[in-house]
Design a protein around this motif. Structure first.
Motif, PDB file in Angstrom:
ATOM      1  N   SER A 104     -42.838   7.618  70.199  1.00  8.49           N
ATOM      2  CA  SER A 104     -43.481   7.253  71.467  1.00  8.49           C
ATOM      3  C   SER A 104     -43.784   5.763  71.568  1.00  8.49           C
ATOM      4  O   SER A 104     -44.138   5.277  72.641  1.00  8.49           O
ATOM      5  CB  SER A 104     -44.786   8.046  71.640  1.00  8.49           C
ATOM      6  N   ASP A 105     -43.621   5.023  70.474  1.00  9.61           N
ATOM      7  CA  ASP A 105     -43.907   3.590  70.497  1.00  9.61           C
ATOM      8  C   ASP A 105     -42.978   2.821  71.426  1.00  9.61           C
ATOM      9  O   ASP A 105     -43.258   1.672  71.773  1.00  9.61           O
ATOM     10  CB  ASP A 105     -43.794   3.000  69.085  1.00  9.61           C
ATOM     11  N   PHE A 106     -41.882   3.454  71.847  1.00 10.99           N
ATOM     12  CA  PHE A 106     -40.913   2.755  72.683  1.00 10.99           C
ATOM     13  C   PHE A 106     -41.076   3.053  74.172  1.00 10.99           C
ATOM     14  O   PHE A 106     -40.221   2.673  74.978  1.00 10.99           O
ATOM     15  CB  PHE A 106     -39.493   3.096  72.228  1.00 10.99           C
ATOM     16  N   VAL A 107     -42.150   3.716  74.546  1.00 12.66           N
ATOM     17  CA  VAL A 107     -42.379   4.043  75.957  1.00 12.66           C
ATOM     18  C   VAL A 107     -42.468   2.772  76.800  1.00 12.66           C
ATOM     19  O   VAL A 107     -41.781   2.618  77.809  1.00 12.66           O
ATOM     20  CB  VAL A 107     -43.670   4.879  76.122  1.00 12.66           C
ATOM     21  N   ARG A 108     -43.313   1.855  76.386  1.00 15.63           N
ATOM     22  CA  ARG A 108     -43.496   0.633  77.167  1.00 15.63           C
ATOM     23  C   ARG A 108     -42.245  -0.226  77.164  1.00 15.63           C
ATOM     24  O   ARG A 108     -41.918  -0.862  78.176  1.00 15.63           O
ATOM     25  CB  ARG A 108     -44.692  -0.166  76.628  1.00 15.63           C
ATOM     26  N   LEU A 109     -41.514  -0.247  76.050  1.00 14.97           N
ATOM     27  CA  LEU A 109     -40.273  -1.007  75.992  1.00 14.97           C
ATOM     28  C   LEU A 109     -39.272  -0.476  77.015  1.00 14.97           C
ATOM     29  O   LEU A 109     -38.665  -1.258  77.761  1.00 14.97           O
ATOM     30  CB  LEU A 109     -39.665  -0.926  74.589  1.00 14.97           C
ATOM     31  N   ALA A 110     -39.093   0.846  77.033  1.00 16.95           N
ATOM     32  CA  ALA A 110     -38.154   1.435  77.989  1.00 16.95           C
ATOM     33  C   ALA A 110     -38.560   1.120  79.428  1.00 16.95           C
ATOM     34  O   ALA A 110     -37.718   0.770  80.267  1.00 16.95           O
ATOM     35  CB  ALA A 110     -38.071   2.948  77.777  1.00 16.95           C
ATOM     36  N   ALA A 111     -39.860   1.232  79.710  1.00 20.94           N
ATOM     37  CA  ALA A 111     -40.336   0.953  81.059  1.00 20.94           C
ATOM     38  C   ALA A 111     -40.108  -0.512  81.433  1.00 20.94           C
ATOM     39  O   ALA A 111     -39.705  -0.831  82.562  1.00 20.94           O
ATOM     40  CB  ALA A 111     -41.815   1.308  81.167  1.00 20.94           C
ATOM     41  N   ARG A 112     -40.345  -1.405  80.482  1.00 19.89           N
ATOM     42  CA  ARG A 112     -40.181  -2.844  80.766  1.00 19.89           C
ATOM     43  C   ARG A 112     -38.718  -3.196  81.019  1.00 19.89           C
ATOM     44  O   ARG A 112     -38.405  -4.001  81.915  1.00 19.89           O
ATOM     45  CB  ARG A 112     -40.723  -3.654  79.585  1.00 19.89           C
ATOM     46  N   ILE A 113     -37.820  -2.622  80.255  1.00 19.71           N
ATOM     47  CA  ILE A 113     -36.392  -2.884  80.458  1.00 19.71           C
ATOM     48  C   ILE A 113     -35.954  -2.400  81.840  1.00 19.71           C
ATOM     49  O   ILE A 113     -35.220  -3.094  82.561  1.00 19.71           O
ATOM     50  CB  ILE A 113     -35.558  -2.211  79.349  1.00 19.71           C
ATOM     51  N   ARG A 114     -36.420  -1.233  82.237  1.00 18.77           N
ATOM     52  CA  ARG A 114     -36.045  -0.701  83.541  1.00 18.77           C
ATOM     53  C   ARG A 114     -36.656  -1.499  84.684  1.00 18.77           C
ATOM     54  O   ARG A 114     -36.086  -1.573  85.775  1.00 18.77           O
ATOM     55  CB  ARG A 114     -36.440   0.776  83.634  1.00 18.77           C
ATOM     56  N   VAL A 120     -31.808   2.414  80.773  1.00 20.19           N
ATOM     57  CA  VAL A 120     -32.211   2.780  79.409  1.00 20.19           C
ATOM     58  C   VAL A 120     -31.763   4.211  79.140  1.00 20.19           C
ATOM     59  O   VAL A 120     -32.124   5.130  79.879  1.00 20.19           O
ATOM     60  CB  VAL A 120     -33.736   2.671  79.212  1.00 20.19           C
ATOM     61  N   TYR A 121     -30.958   4.384  78.101  1.00 21.78           N
ATOM     62  CA  TYR A 121     -30.507   5.702  77.672  1.00 21.78           C
ATOM     63  C   TYR A 121     -31.196   6.026  76.355  1.00 21.78           C
ATOM     64  O   TYR A 121     -31.026   5.302  75.365  1.00 21.78           O
ATOM     65  CB  TYR A 121     -28.985   5.720  77.500  1.00 21.78           C
ATOM     66  N   GLY A 122     -31.980   7.097  76.346  1.00 18.92           N
ATOM     67  CA  GLY A 122     -32.714   7.464  75.148  1.00 18.92           C
ATOM     68  C   GLY A 122     -32.056   8.616  74.413  1.00 18.92           C
ATOM     69  O   GLY A 122     -31.418   9.478  75.027  1.00 18.92           O
ATOM     70  N   PHE A 123     -32.218   8.651  73.105  1.00 19.52           N
ATOM     71  CA  PHE A 123     -31.660   9.700  72.265  1.00 19.52           C
ATOM     72  C   PHE A 123     -32.693  10.050  71.200  1.00 19.52           C
ATOM     73  O   PHE A 123     -33.243   9.159  70.547  1.00 19.52           O
ATOM     74  CB  PHE A 123     -30.364   9.230  71.590  1.00 19.52           C
ATOM     75  N   GLY A 124     -32.974  11.342  71.047  1.00 20.89           N
ATOM     76  CA  GLY A 124     -33.980  11.720  70.070  1.00 20.89           C
ATOM     77  C   GLY A 124     -34.013  13.214  69.818  1.00 20.89           C
ATOM     78  O   GLY A 124     -33.217  13.984  70.377  1.00 20.89           O
ATOM     79  N   GLU A 125     -34.939  13.631  68.991  1.00 17.15           N
ATOM     80  CA  GLU A 125     -35.105  15.037  68.657  1.00 17.15           C
ATOM     81  C   GLU A 125     -35.908  15.752  69.748  1.00 17.15           C
ATOM     82  O   GLU A 125     -36.488  15.122  70.635  1.00 17.15           O
ATOM     83  CB  GLU A 125     -35.820  15.160  67.307  1.00 17.15           C
ATOM     84  N   LYS A 127     -38.665  17.038  69.505  1.00 12.17           N
ATOM     85  CA  LYS A 127     -40.091  16.736  69.375  1.00 12.17           C
ATOM     86  C   LYS A 127     -40.463  15.417  70.046  1.00 12.17           C
ATOM     87  O   LYS A 127     -41.643  15.032  70.045  1.00 12.17           O
ATOM     88  CB  LYS A 127     -40.480  16.667  67.901  1.00 12.17           C
ATOM     89  N   THR A 128     -39.499  14.715  70.616  1.00  9.97           N
ATOM     90  CA  THR A 128     -39.775  13.418  71.244  1.00  9.97           C
ATOM     91  C   THR A 128     -40.861  13.565  72.302  1.00  9.97           C
ATOM     92  O   THR A 128     -40.779  14.452  73.160  1.00  9.97           O
ATOM     93  CB  THR A 128     -38.502  12.860  71.900  1.00  9.97           C
ATOM     94  N   PRO A 129     -41.880  12.727  72.289  1.00 10.10           N
ATOM     95  CA  PRO A 129     -42.950  12.806  73.283  1.00 10.10           C
ATOM     96  C   PRO A 129     -42.420  12.645  74.708  1.00 10.10           C
ATOM     97  O   PRO A 129     -41.526  11.828  74.961  1.00 10.10           O
ATOM     98  CB  PRO A 129     -43.876  11.644  72.903  1.00 10.10           C
ATOM     99  N   ARG A 130     -42.977  13.422  75.610  1.00 10.52           N
ATOM    100  CA  ARG A 130     -42.517  13.422  77.001  1.00 10.52           C
ATOM    101  C   ARG A 130     -42.581  12.031  77.649  1.00 10.52           C
ATOM    102  O   ARG A 130     -41.677  11.680  78.421  1.00 10.52           O
ATOM    103  CB  ARG A 130     -43.339  14.430  77.811  1.00 10.52           C
ATOM    104  N   PRO A 131     -43.598  11.230  77.401  1.00  9.87           N
ATOM    105  CA  PRO A 131     -43.643   9.908  78.041  1.00  9.87           C
ATOM    106  C   PRO A 131     -42.432   9.036  77.736  1.00  9.87           C
ATOM    107  O   PRO A 131     -41.973   8.286  78.595  1.00  9.87           O
ATOM    108  CB  PRO A 131     -44.933   9.300  77.476  1.00  9.87           C
ATOM    109  N   PHE A 132     -41.904   9.122  76.508  1.00 14.10           N
ATOM    110  CA  PHE A 132     -40.716   8.326  76.195  1.00 14.10           C
ATOM    111  C   PHE A 132     -39.496   8.870  76.933  1.00 14.10           C
ATOM    112  O   PHE A 132     -38.660   8.105  77.431  1.00 14.10           O
ATOM    113  CB  PHE A 132     -40.463   8.296  74.687  1.00 14.10           C
ATOM    114  N   ILE A 133     -39.387  10.188  77.023  1.00 20.14           N
ATOM    115  CA  ILE A 133     -38.264  10.806  77.734  1.00 20.14           C
ATOM    116  C   ILE A 133     -38.246  10.363  79.198  1.00 20.14           C
ATOM    117  O   ILE A 133     -37.218   9.937  79.732  1.00 20.14           O
ATOM    118  CB  ILE A 133     -38.341  12.346  77.635  1.00 20.14           C
TER     119      ILE A 133
END
Length: 256
Positions: A104-114, A120-125, A127-133
């Protein structure tokens, strides 16, 4: 078009949260979005838990970035990824960023890039927190990337592998699909499947036909039981859909 330039993408992998087993499938998926101009993976390469990456990095020309863990309980890898991502963003060279992590540490990064108008294309398990998705434009779970089995001899004799995860099309998924069709329906009561897919991605970045055991959205729509499918255009390449029964009439009346 022959002269069309493929979008340039930057791939940043959190080595602490990703297994080398999914890299083949990951790179194949990313190739559908553009060309990966930068491929970096971050971690403390002095630690034994990352030993399995060596052959994978060499095969796919992924650049390892060393980041020591300065203190216990703090993830310095995430900070290094974020700093590099912002440096790459400010070059203005990239149409999209691919972030492979379940953190979830990348939530703000993804938002800032967008915010900069970059995908931003995310890939994870799972269990990835919803805010990052939801911070990503598109999010794909590792288990649908269908990595090849280590034992190639066994897979040659076996039938084609099915998607790793099968989930029943439940009411929320059907409701989301119905709303997407209604939202994109045209004057004749039909909606282009490409528009339906785009609308679904805006509703839920992780809505993916493969999550439900289907390779394509067309297959999912046909199996849903709530919509009809037809093909138009040269070589029947344009797929259009409409809701069955009451849903179709409501869609048409809304446009009347």
């Amino acid at each position: 078009m022959a002269n069309e330039v493929s979008p340039a993408l930057a791939l940043l992998i959190d080595g602490d949260n990703v297994s080398p087993k999914i890299v083949d499938g990951l790179l194949a998926e990313i190739a559908t979005y553009g060309t990966t101009s930068v491929k970096r993976i971050y971690g403390d390469w002095t630690k034994p838990n990352l030993d399995g990456w060596k052959n994978c990095l060499l095969e796919h020309s992924i650049q390892p970035v060393q980041q020591f863990a300065y203190t216990t309980g703090k993830n310095a890898t995430d900070g290094a990824m974020i700093i590099d991502a912002m440096d790459l963003l400010y070059t203005g060279r990239f149409s999209g960023f691919c972030i492979a992590s379940s953190d979830s540490d990348f939530v703000r990064l993804a938002a800032r890039i967008r915010e900069q108008g970059v995908a931003v294309y995310g890939f994870g398990e799972r269990k990835t927190p919803r805010p990052f998705i939801t911070a990503c434009e598109k999010f794909v779970y590792f288990d649908v990337l269908s990595p090849p089995d280590a034992d190639q001899s066994a897979t040659q004799k076996a039938p084609p592998a099915e998607p790793a995860r099968k989930v029943k099309l439940d009411k929320p998924a059907l409701d989301m699909l119905g709303k997407a069709i209604n939202a994109t329906v045209e004057d004749d009561g039909w909606a282009k499947l490409s528009g339906v897919g785009s609308h679904l991605a805006k509703q839920a970045p992780d809505f993916d036909a493969r999550n439900f055991g289907f390779q394509r959205l067309t297959d999912l729509v046909q199996a849903s039981g709530i919509a009809e499918v037809t093909r138009d255009g040269e070589n029947a390449t344009i797929v259009r859909v409409r809701l069955k029964g009451k849903g179709a009439s409501v869609s048409a009346s809304r446009k009347a």
